[in-house]
Design a protein around this motif. Structure first.
Motif, mmCIF file in Angstrom:
data_model
loop_
_atom_site.group_PDB
_atom_site.id
_atom_site.type_symbol
_atom_site.label_atom_id
_atom_site.label_comp_id
_atom_site.label_asym_id
_atom_site.label_seq_id
_atom_site.Cartn_x
_atom_site.Cartn_y
_atom_site.Cartn_z
ATOM 1 N N ARG A 38 -6.685 6.295 4.417
ATOM 2 C CA ARG A 38 -7.891 6.845 3.777
ATOM 3 C C ARG A 38 -8.923 5.769 3.433
ATOM 4 N NH1 ARG A 38 -5.230 8.529 -1.975
ATOM 5 N NH2 ARG A 38 -4.702 6.419 -2.563
ATOM 6 N N LEU A 49 4.062 -10.906 -3.964
ATOM 7 C CA LEU A 49 5.205 -10.031 -3.715
ATOM 8 C C LEU A 49 6.426 -10.911 -3.475
ATOM 9 C CD1 LEU A 49 3.995 -7.350 -1.121
ATOM 10 C CD2 LEU A 49 4.488 -6.975 -3.550
ATOM 11 N N THR A 129 -8.655 10.688 5.279
ATOM 12 C CA THR A 129 -7.830 11.153 4.156
ATOM 13 C C THR A 129 -7.042 12.375 4.581
ATOM 14 O OG1 THR A 129 -9.396 10.304 2.551
ATOM 15 C CG2 THR A 129 -7.872 11.978 1.764
ATOM 16 N N VAL A 130 -5.732 12.246 4.591
ATOM 17 C CA VAL A 130 -4.867 13.368 4.960
ATOM 18 C C VAL A 130 -4.721 14.276 3.736
ATOM 19 C CG1 VAL A 130 -2.489 13.956 5.602
ATOM 20 C CG2 VAL A 130 -3.658 12.031 6.714
ATOM 21 N N ALA A 148 3.928 7.652 4.565
ATOM 22 C CA ALA A 148 3.985 6.371 3.833
ATOM 23 C C ALA A 148 2.730 6.279 2.977
ATOM 24 C CB ALA A 148 4.077 5.221 4.822
ATOM 25 N N ASP A 149 2.398 7.397 2.328
ATOM 26 C CA ASP A 149 1.125 7.480 1.605
ATOM 27 C C ASP A 149 1.265 7.198 0.114
ATOM 28 O OD1 ASP A 149 2.559 9.855 1.647
ATOM 29 O OD2 ASP A 149 0.818 11.163 1.565
ATOM 30 N N GLY A 150 2.285 6.403 -0.239
ATOM 31 C CA GLY A 150 2.330 5.834 -1.577
ATOM 32 C C GLY A 150 2.836 6.766 -2.664
ATOM 33 N N VAL A 154 0.551 12.939 -0.893
ATOM 34 C CA VAL A 154 0.227 14.377 -0.790
ATOM 35 C C VAL A 154 1.292 15.090 0.044
ATOM 36 C CG1 VAL A 154 -2.286 14.223 -1.081
ATOM 37 C CG2 VAL A 154 -1.325 14.003 1.201
ATOM 38 N N GLY A 277 8.949 4.434 1.819
ATOM 39 C CA GLY A 277 8.300 3.561 0.828
ATOM 40 C C GLY A 277 8.082 4.285 -0.492
ATOM 41 N N ASP A 278 7.000 3.935 -1.177
ATOM 42 C CA ASP A 278 6.736 4.525 -2.495
ATOM 43 C C ASP A 278 6.630 6.046 -2.436
ATOM 44 O OD1 ASP A 278 6.744 2.030 -3.602
ATOM 45 O OD2 ASP A 278 4.719 2.124 -4.435
ATOM 46 N N ALA A 291 8.320 -3.085 -2.247
ATOM 47 C CA ALA A 291 7.831 -3.310 -0.880
ATOM 48 C C ALA A 291 8.988 -3.666 0.047
ATOM 49 C CB ALA A 291 6.785 -4.420 -0.876
HETATM 50 C C1 LIG Z 1 2.931 -4.824 -10.706
HETATM 51 C C2 LIG Z 1 3.685 -4.642 -9.417
HETATM 52 C C3 LIG Z 1 4.407 -5.705 -8.894
HETATM 53 C C4 LIG Z 1 5.144 -5.527 -7.713
HETATM 54 N N1 LIG Z 1 5.863 -6.581 -7.230
HETATM 55 C C5 LIG Z 1 6.619 -6.405 -6.119
HETATM 56 C C6 LIG Z 1 7.378 -7.494 -5.583
HETATM 57 O O1 LIG Z 1 7.331 -8.613 -6.097
HETATM 58 N N2 LIG Z 1 8.145 -7.273 -4.482
HETATM 59 C C7 LIG Z 1 8.210 -6.049 -3.873
HETATM 60 O O2 LIG Z 1 8.928 -5.893 -2.882
HETATM 61 N N3 LIG Z 1 7.487 -4.993 -4.360
HETATM 62 C C8 LIG Z 1 6.705 -5.151 -5.449
HETATM 63 N N4 LIG Z 1 5.959 -4.108 -5.922
HETATM 64 C C9 LIG Z 1 6.059 -2.785 -5.283
HETATM 65 C C10 LIG Z 1 5.211 -2.689 -4.052
HETATM 66 O O3 LIG Z 1 3.890 -3.105 -4.311
HETATM 67 C C11 LIG Z 1 5.203 -1.252 -3.526
HETATM 68 O O4 LIG Z 1 6.498 -0.716 -3.584
HETATM 69 C C12 LIG Z 1 4.757 -1.213 -2.093
HETATM 70 O O5 LIG Z 1 3.500 -1.822 -1.966
HETATM 71 C C13 LIG Z 1 4.713 0.220 -1.584
HETATM 72 O O6 LIG Z 1 4.195 0.224 -0.285
HETATM 73 P P1 LIG Z 1 3.875 1.611 0.411
HETATM 74 O O7 LIG Z 1 3.344 1.240 1.753
HETATM 75 O O8 LIG Z 1 5.041 2.509 0.321
HETATM 76 O O9 LIG Z 1 2.737 2.286 -0.478
HETATM 77 P P2 LIG Z 1 1.264 1.810 -0.778
HETATM 78 O O10 LIG Z 1 1.146 0.338 -0.805
HETATM 79 O O11 LIG Z 1 0.821 2.559 -1.981
HETATM 80 O O12 LIG Z 1 0.426 2.312 0.482
HETATM 81 C C14 LIG Z 1 0.080 3.656 0.654
HETATM 82 C C15 LIG Z 1 -1.131 3.707 1.567
HETATM 83 O O13 LIG Z 1 -1.413 5.063 1.872
HETATM 84 C C16 LIG Z 1 -2.799 5.300 1.738
HETATM 85 N N5 LIG Z 1 -2.951 6.712 1.405
HETATM 86 C C17 LIG Z 1 -2.591 7.318 0.261
HETATM 87 N N6 LIG Z 1 -2.849 8.616 0.306
HETATM 88 C C18 LIG Z 1 -3.404 8.845 1.521
HETATM 89 C C19 LIG Z 1 -3.892 10.003 2.162
HETATM 90 N N7 LIG Z 1 -3.865 11.187 1.544
HETATM 91 N N8 LIG Z 1 -4.388 9.889 3.413
HETATM 92 C C20 LIG Z 1 -4.416 8.686 4.048
HETATM 93 N N9 LIG Z 1 -3.986 7.552 3.473
HETATM 94 C C21 LIG Z 1 -3.466 7.637 2.231
HETATM 95 C C22 LIG Z 1 -3.223 4.362 0.625
HETATM 96 O O14 LIG Z 1 -4.621 4.102 0.665
HETATM 97 C C23 LIG Z 1 -2.394 3.134 0.929
HETATM 98 O O15 LIG Z 1 -3.024 2.269 1.839
HETATM 99 C C24 LIG Z 1 5.180 -4.270 -7.070
HETATM 100 C C25 LIG Z 1 4.437 -3.208 -7.592
HETATM 101 C C26 LIG Z 1 3.689 -3.394 -8.755
HETATM 102 C C27 LIG Z 1 2.907 -2.226 -9.300
#
Ligand SMILES: Cc1cc2nc3c(=O)[nH]c(=O)nc-3n(C[C@H](O)[C@H](O)[C@H](O)COP(=O)(O)OP(=O)(O)OC[C@H]3O[C@@H](n4cnc5c(N)ncnc54)[C@H](O)[C@@H]3O)c2cc1C
Length: 367
Positions: A38, A49, A129-130, A148-150, A154, A277-278, A291
């Motif tokens: 998005r 990280l 944006t999905v 993998a949208d965090g 959605v 992922g998240d 991560a």
């Molecule tokens: C304070 C803090 C410290 C951390 N430290 C560490 C660490 O030291 N080591 C470690 O391994 N992890 C760490 N983490 C955790 C790590 O940052 C996350 O677990 C990881 O980044 C998750 O990745 P992800 O790709 O699953 O999600 P995200 O990084 O959230 O990526 C999701 C992506 O999806 C996109 N998206 C969302 N919704 C939509 C939609 N509807 N349509 C299209 N795109 C969309 C977003 O824009 C984003 O780019 C930390 C987290 C925090 C908050």
């Protein structure tokens, strides 16, 4: 994509660390991948990280680790301290393959983007944006969907029919020094626990130092001046904390409330859809592994898809492998957060005494 030899196609929703690693792992096992993100551009922000050995090995297999580190990493002194500097537990973290590699998130993200740009069967579409699974067909037919949208996924919310994010009760400030800081800061890592406030730091592979501060706060509270906030919280704690804060430009300090999923999901697979992922297992960051877990998800997903003729069977296997492991991580991390954010005087004293005892025993054992 002309001349493609890929047989199956995947849509990956989200170009974070999880989505990009999944796209790379799938493309290397002959999938044609479209990533939908998005954000208008792939200019990832963030701070440090910790990448733990299993995830680091996966990044090595994917050709990413070499893009992040050149040369050897120095051993650092790490452990747990009190705000006055007294060590509660001390370890010498040798760079032996058993300790995490500290990288800047933006550097990992751009290494993944760079690797994907070299693959002819991967397309990353930004500014998309999905809004749900139904709308995905507009982006072309896909045999597989990777959500993998965090944390606020959605797709997860659609499949599980609930918005399930929980505020942990504390906020996190993160910063990276502008330049390498000489002296103790370049050889020391670990955490310092106070009352309702924690500080942590570690040198990054590029020589700068990453640090964070967590503090008990009402959700959403934001003074607008994060550097002043952290200075008020930990500015008079032991060195090198004041030195690190002074070496960090105010504009480089970011802040975010810490959340995880209130309840564990009952499955990560839904037909042709895999949560990753998240989106599947957002965790508090107390073990620094969110991560890493997303990277491991990506590797397991690609391996199971390569090993199964049917996609739905591969996703069932993925769920069986990844769900228990990641849900244990979420529980353990939550517990560390509760312990670390204690803000009741006598309980803090008892906690510190307990940790010092454990630290002394661990020190004797390691000697
Ligand atoms: C304070 C803090 C410290 C951390 N430290 C560490 C660490 O030291 N080591 C470690 O391994 N992890 C760490 N983490 C955790 C790590 O940052 C996350 O677990 C990881 O980044 C998750 O990745 P992800 O790709 O699953 O999600 P995200 O990084 O959230 O990526 C999701 C992506 O999806 C996109 N998206 C969302 N919704 C939509 C939609 N509807 N349509 C299209 N795109 C969309 C977003 O824009 C984003 O780019 C930390 C987290 C925090 C908050």
């Amino acid at each position: 994509m002309s001349g493609s030899t890929s047989s199956r196609s995947a849509l990956v929703v989200g170009a974070g660390i999880g989505g990009l690693t999944a796209a790379l792992a799938l493309s290397r096992t002959r999938w044609r991948v479209t990533v939908l993100e998005r954000a208008p551009e792939l200019d990832e922000v963030g701070a440090g990280l910790s990448i733990w050995p299993r995830a680091w090995r996966i990044l090595g297999d994917l050709g990413i680790a070499d893009r992040l580190v050149d040369g050897t990493r120095p051993a650092i002194q790490a452990g747990l301290r009190r705000p006055d500097g007294r060590w509660l537990a001390k370890v010498r973290a040798e760079a032996s393959g058993r300790t995490p590699v500290m990288v800047h998130r933006a550097r990992l993200h751009s290494a993944l983007v760079g690797a994907l740009e070299e693959r002819e069967d991967v397309e990353v579409r930004t500014g998309v944006t999905v809004t749900g699974l139904a709308g995905l067909d507009a982006h072309g037919p896909a045999d597989l969907v990777v959500a993998a949208d965090g944390i606020r996924s959605v797709i997860r919310n659609e499949l599980h029919q609930r918005e399930d994010v929980r505020y942990a009760g504390y906020t996190a400030y993160r910063g990276v020094t502008a330049e390498p800081v000489p002296g103790e800061a370049s050889t020391t890592g670990g955490e310092t626990w106070g009352s309702g406030v924690r500080f942590g730091c570690a040198p990054l592979v590029d020589g700068r130092t990453y640090w964070f501060v967590t503090a008990n706060r009402p959700a959403g509270e934001n003074s607008g001046d994060h550097h002043a906030d952290v200075t008020a919280l930990v500015g008079d704690w032991h060195e090198p904390i004041p030195q690190l804060l002074a070496a960090t430009p105010p504009s480089a300090v970011i802040r975010g409330d810490i959340c995880d999923l209130r309840l564990p999901l009952r499955r990560f697979d839904h037909g042709r859809v895999a949560l990753l992922g998240d989106a599947a297992h957002a965790t508090t960051p107390n073990l620094g592994q969110g991560a890493c877990a997303a990277i491991e998800d990506a590797a397991v997903l690609a391996a199971q898809l390569a090993g199964h003729a049917r996609i739905d069977s591969a996703l069932v296997a993925y769920d069986r492998i990844r769900r228990p492991a990641t849900q244990r991580l979420v529980r353990a991390s939550r517990l560390v957060g509760v312990l670390g954010q204690v803000d009741n005087g006598p309980v803090v004293a008892a906690r510190d005494a307990g940790l010092a005892g454990v630290g002394a025993i661990a020190g004797l054992v390691s000697r």
